[in-house]
Design a protein around this motif. Sequence first.
Motif, PDB file in Angstrom:
ATOM      1  N   LEU A  12       0.842  -1.192   0.000  1.00  0.00           N
ATOM      2  CA  LEU A  12       0.000   0.000   0.000  1.00  0.00           C
ATOM      3  C   LEU A  12       0.874   1.237   0.000  1.00  0.00           C
ATOM      4  CD1 LEU A  12      -2.751  -0.978   2.567  1.00  0.00           C
ATOM      5  CD2 LEU A  12      -3.129  -0.333   0.198  1.00  0.00           C
ATOM      6  N   PHE A  13       0.437   2.246  -0.739  1.00  0.00           N
ATOM      7  CA  PHE A  13       1.140   3.515  -0.735  1.00  0.00           C
ATOM      8  C   PHE A  13       0.169   4.590  -0.296  1.00  0.00           C
ATOM      9  CE2 PHE A  13       5.167   2.461  -2.446  1.00  0.00           C
ATOM     10  CZ  PHE A  13       4.947   1.308  -3.156  1.00  0.00           C
ATOM     11  N   SER A  14       0.512   5.265   0.826  1.00  0.00           N
ATOM     12  CA  SER A  14      -0.422   6.213   1.450  1.00  0.00           C
ATOM     13  C   SER A  14      -0.577   7.476   0.627  1.00  0.00           C
ATOM     14  CB  SER A  14       0.089   6.598   2.835  1.00  0.00           C
ATOM     15  OG  SER A  14      -0.629   7.652   3.347  1.00  0.00           O
ATOM     16  N   SER A  15      -1.828   7.954   0.558  1.00  0.00           N
ATOM     17  CA  SER A  15      -2.101   9.260  -0.054  1.00  0.00           C
ATOM     18  C   SER A  15      -2.306  10.321   1.002  1.00  0.00           C
ATOM     19  CB  SER A  15      -3.355   9.170  -0.932  1.00  0.00           C
ATOM     20  OG  SER A  15      -4.444   8.735  -0.154  1.00  0.00           O
ATOM     21  N   CYS A  16      -1.988   9.993   2.233  1.00  0.00           N
ATOM     22  CA  CYS A  16      -2.281  10.911   3.335  1.00  0.00           C
ATOM     23  C   CYS A  16      -1.600  12.248   3.156  1.00  0.00           C
ATOM     24  CB  CYS A  16      -1.846  10.274   4.646  1.00  0.00           C
ATOM     25  SG  CYS A  16      -2.038  11.308   6.091  1.00  0.00           S
ATOM     26  N   GLY A  17      -0.339  12.244   2.708  1.00  0.00           N
ATOM     27  CA  GLY A  17       0.378  13.512   2.595  1.00  0.00           C
ATOM     28  C   GLY A  17      -0.325  14.470   1.689  1.00  0.00           C
ATOM     29  N   ILE A  18      -0.881  13.982   0.552  1.00  0.00           N
ATOM     30  CA  ILE A  18      -1.561  14.834  -0.397  1.00  0.00           C
ATOM     31  C   ILE A  18      -2.879  15.333   0.186  1.00  0.00           C
ATOM     32  CG2 ILE A  18      -2.628  14.908  -2.675  1.00  0.00           C
ATOM     33  CD1 ILE A  18      -0.633  12.785  -3.555  1.00  0.00           C
ATOM     34  N   LEU A  19      -3.625  14.425   0.808  1.00  0.00           N
ATOM     35  CA  LEU A  19      -4.963  14.770   1.258  1.00  0.00           C
ATOM     36  C   LEU A  19      -4.944  15.637   2.500  1.00  0.00           C
ATOM     37  CD1 LEU A  19      -6.527  11.264   0.730  1.00  0.00           C
ATOM     38  CD2 LEU A  19      -6.963  13.297  -0.629  1.00  0.00           C
ATOM     39  N   TYR A  20      -4.028  15.349   3.407  1.00  0.00           N
ATOM     40  CA  TYR A  20      -4.052  16.038   4.666  1.00  0.00           C
ATOM     41  C   TYR A  20      -3.371  17.399   4.613  1.00  0.00           C
ATOM     42  CZ  TYR A  20      -5.973  13.124   8.327  1.00  0.00           C
ATOM     43  OH  TYR A  20      -6.804  12.440   9.159  1.00  0.00           O
ATOM     44  N   SER A  21      -2.245  17.459   3.886  1.00  0.00           N
ATOM     45  CA  SER A  21      -1.414  18.621   4.077  1.00  0.00           C
ATOM     46  C   SER A  21      -1.345  19.551   2.886  1.00  0.00           C
ATOM     47  CB  SER A  21      -0.003  18.172   4.454  1.00  0.00           C
ATOM     48  OG  SER A  21       0.463  17.223   3.527  1.00  0.00           O
ATOM     49  N   ILE A 107      -4.895  -5.421  16.581  1.00  0.00           N
ATOM     50  CA  ILE A 107      -5.458  -4.525  15.569  1.00  0.00           C
ATOM     51  C   ILE A 107      -4.350  -4.132  14.613  1.00  0.00           C
ATOM     52  CG2 ILE A 107      -6.573  -2.295  15.146  1.00  0.00           C
ATOM     53  CD1 ILE A 107      -7.682  -2.442  17.990  1.00  0.00           C
ATOM     54  N   GLU A 108      -4.597  -4.255  13.334  1.00  0.00           N
ATOM     55  CA  GLU A 108      -3.659  -3.776  12.316  1.00  0.00           C
ATOM     56  C   GLU A 108      -4.366  -2.725  11.473  1.00  0.00           C
ATOM     57  OE1 GLU A 108      -0.420  -6.932  11.187  1.00  0.00           O
ATOM     58  OE2 GLU A 108      -2.407  -7.719  10.714  1.00  0.00           O
ATOM     59  N   ALA A 109      -3.700  -1.596  11.291  1.00  0.00           N
ATOM     60  CA  ALA A 109      -4.302  -0.469  10.576  1.00  0.00           C
ATOM     61  C   ALA A 109      -3.347   0.060   9.527  1.00  0.00           C
ATOM     62  CB  ALA A 109      -4.673   0.652  11.552  1.00  0.00           C
ATOM     63  N   THR A 110      -3.891   0.421   8.375  1.00  0.00           N
ATOM     64  CA  THR A 110      -3.095   1.025   7.316  1.00  0.00           C
ATOM     65  C   THR A 110      -2.899   2.510   7.584  1.00  0.00           C
ATOM     66  OG1 THR A 110      -4.979   1.717   5.973  1.00  0.00           O
ATOM     67  CG2 THR A 110      -4.175  -0.526   5.650  1.00  0.00           C
ATOM     68  N   MET A 111      -2.006   3.108   6.817  1.00  0.00           N
ATOM     69  CA  MET A 111      -2.019   4.558   6.703  1.00  0.00           C
ATOM     70  C   MET A 111      -3.236   4.932   5.852  1.00  0.00           C
ATOM     71  SD  MET A 111       2.099   5.263   6.273  1.00  0.00           S
ATOM     72  CE  MET A 111       1.983   7.048   6.195  1.00  0.00           C
ATOM     73  N   ILE A 112      -3.442   6.209   5.633  1.00  0.00           N
ATOM     74  CA  ILE A 112      -4.600   6.651   4.851  1.00  0.00           C
ATOM     75  C   ILE A 112      -4.570   5.944   3.494  1.00  0.00           C
ATOM     76  CG2 ILE A 112      -5.811   8.603   3.846  1.00  0.00           C
ATOM     77  CD1 ILE A 112      -5.700   8.650   6.895  1.00  0.00           C
ATOM     78  N   ASP A 113      -5.655   5.246   3.149  1.00  0.00           N
ATOM     79  CA  ASP A 113      -5.674   4.489   1.894  1.00  0.00           C
ATOM     80  C   ASP A 113      -6.875   4.831   1.019  1.00  0.00           C
ATOM     81  OD1 ASP A 113      -7.724   3.329   3.309  1.00  0.00           O
ATOM     82  OD2 ASP A 113      -6.915   1.302   3.274  1.00  0.00           O
ATOM     83  N   SER A 155     -12.188   2.827   9.137  1.00  0.00           N
ATOM     84  CA  SER A 155     -11.979   3.871  10.128  1.00  0.00           C
ATOM     85  C   SER A 155     -12.077   5.236   9.447  1.00  0.00           C
ATOM     86  CB  SER A 155     -10.603   3.715  10.785  1.00  0.00           C
ATOM     87  OG  SER A 155     -10.292   4.847  11.573  1.00  0.00           O
ATOM     88  N   TRP A 156     -13.021   6.039   9.929  1.00  0.00           N
ATOM     89  CA  TRP A 156     -13.176   7.416   9.476  1.00  0.00           C
ATOM     90  C   TRP A 156     -12.734   8.340  10.612  1.00  0.00           C
ATOM     91  CZ3 TRP A 156     -14.152   7.408   4.442  1.00  0.00           C
ATOM     92  CH2 TRP A 156     -14.810   6.313   3.889  1.00  0.00           C
ATOM     93  N   MET A 215      -1.732   8.433  12.167  1.00  0.00           N
ATOM     94  CA  MET A 215      -1.300   8.237  10.783  1.00  0.00           C
ATOM     95  C   MET A 215      -0.931   9.553  10.102  1.00  0.00           C
ATOM     96  SD  MET A 215      -1.083   5.101  10.413  1.00  0.00           S
ATOM     97  CE  MET A 215      -1.752   3.463  10.748  1.00  0.00           C
ATOM     98  N   MET A 216      -1.584  10.641  10.479  1.00  0.00           N
ATOM     99  CA  MET A 216      -1.201  11.925   9.909  1.00  0.00           C
ATOM    100  C   MET A 216       0.228  12.273  10.318  1.00  0.00           C
ATOM    101  SD  MET A 216      -3.219  15.575  10.045  1.00  0.00           S
ATOM    102  CE  MET A 216      -3.286  15.604  11.833  1.00  0.00           C
ATOM    103  N   ASN A 217       0.569  12.010  11.577  1.00  0.00           N
ATOM    104  CA  ASN A 217       1.929  12.249  12.047  1.00  0.00           C
ATOM    105  C   ASN A 217       2.912  11.275  11.396  1.00  0.00           C
ATOM    106  OD1 ASN A 217       3.834  13.536  14.101  1.00  0.00           O
ATOM    107  ND2 ASN A 217       4.011  11.389  14.665  1.00  0.00           N
TER     108      ASN A 217
END
Length: 236
Positions: A12-21, A107-113, A155-156, A215-217
């Motif tokens: 998996l490759f997170s899109s969190c950086g684009i979406l969050y920041s 519990i196993e959780a991804t970064m933002i996916d 998870s939202w 995950m944002m951090n």
Amino acid sequence: MAAFLRASRRSLFSSCGILYSHGQQSTLHSSKHIFQFSRSHASQAIQKSPFESNILRILRNEIEYQLDYAPPHPPVTRFNTFMVEDRPGEQWITLRRKFGKDEHIKIEATMIDGAINVPKANDENLGEDVRLHISVLVDIWKGEGSEFLEFVCSSWPNSLEIQKVYLLRSDSSRAQPYMGPNVKDMNSGFRDSLNEFLKARGIDDELSAFLHEFMMNKDRIEAIGWLRKILSFIEN
């Protein structure tokens, strides 16, 4: 879906950086290096071309900008009764705890996916907001070699939703050929009972909010680390 999530844990490759920041593309090699990044750079033993020198300058400026604008903090190791295991360089984290005398929870959780657009929460309801998504697997078992329940959840930022429930053997094979229906298709009483089952074990909306903050951090840490690796490669 659970099989897909397991197979994708390392890809998996997170899109969190684009979406969050919105431009806060961040990344860090390790917490140790993150918080000790030096702004003074020794001259290179090997003369770099103007092109490479320009890339190095841009990378250094970007790292310094990220550390100044949105500096990450060291990942926490506990959340309520859960031990939190970060995986530096990977896009998953693991949380563990015991419940009662012999019940184990992992519990196993991804970064933002993923993300969806939702109407803005205001009176005029103009425009849309982005609602970010994290995939979560919850395994609950009693004793070694026993069957266990696996919950596939979404998870939202402010809620945790159960998508599927599986009964598995310890070797990860299905205890029964039938995989069960989608939880959202079941009656509300059954869904509420499953939610209460998880809530009693600390798996609830509060946990979901924690995962998004964590995950944002983590995204900033991983992003700055990625920049540092590219910088080191070009320098050497």
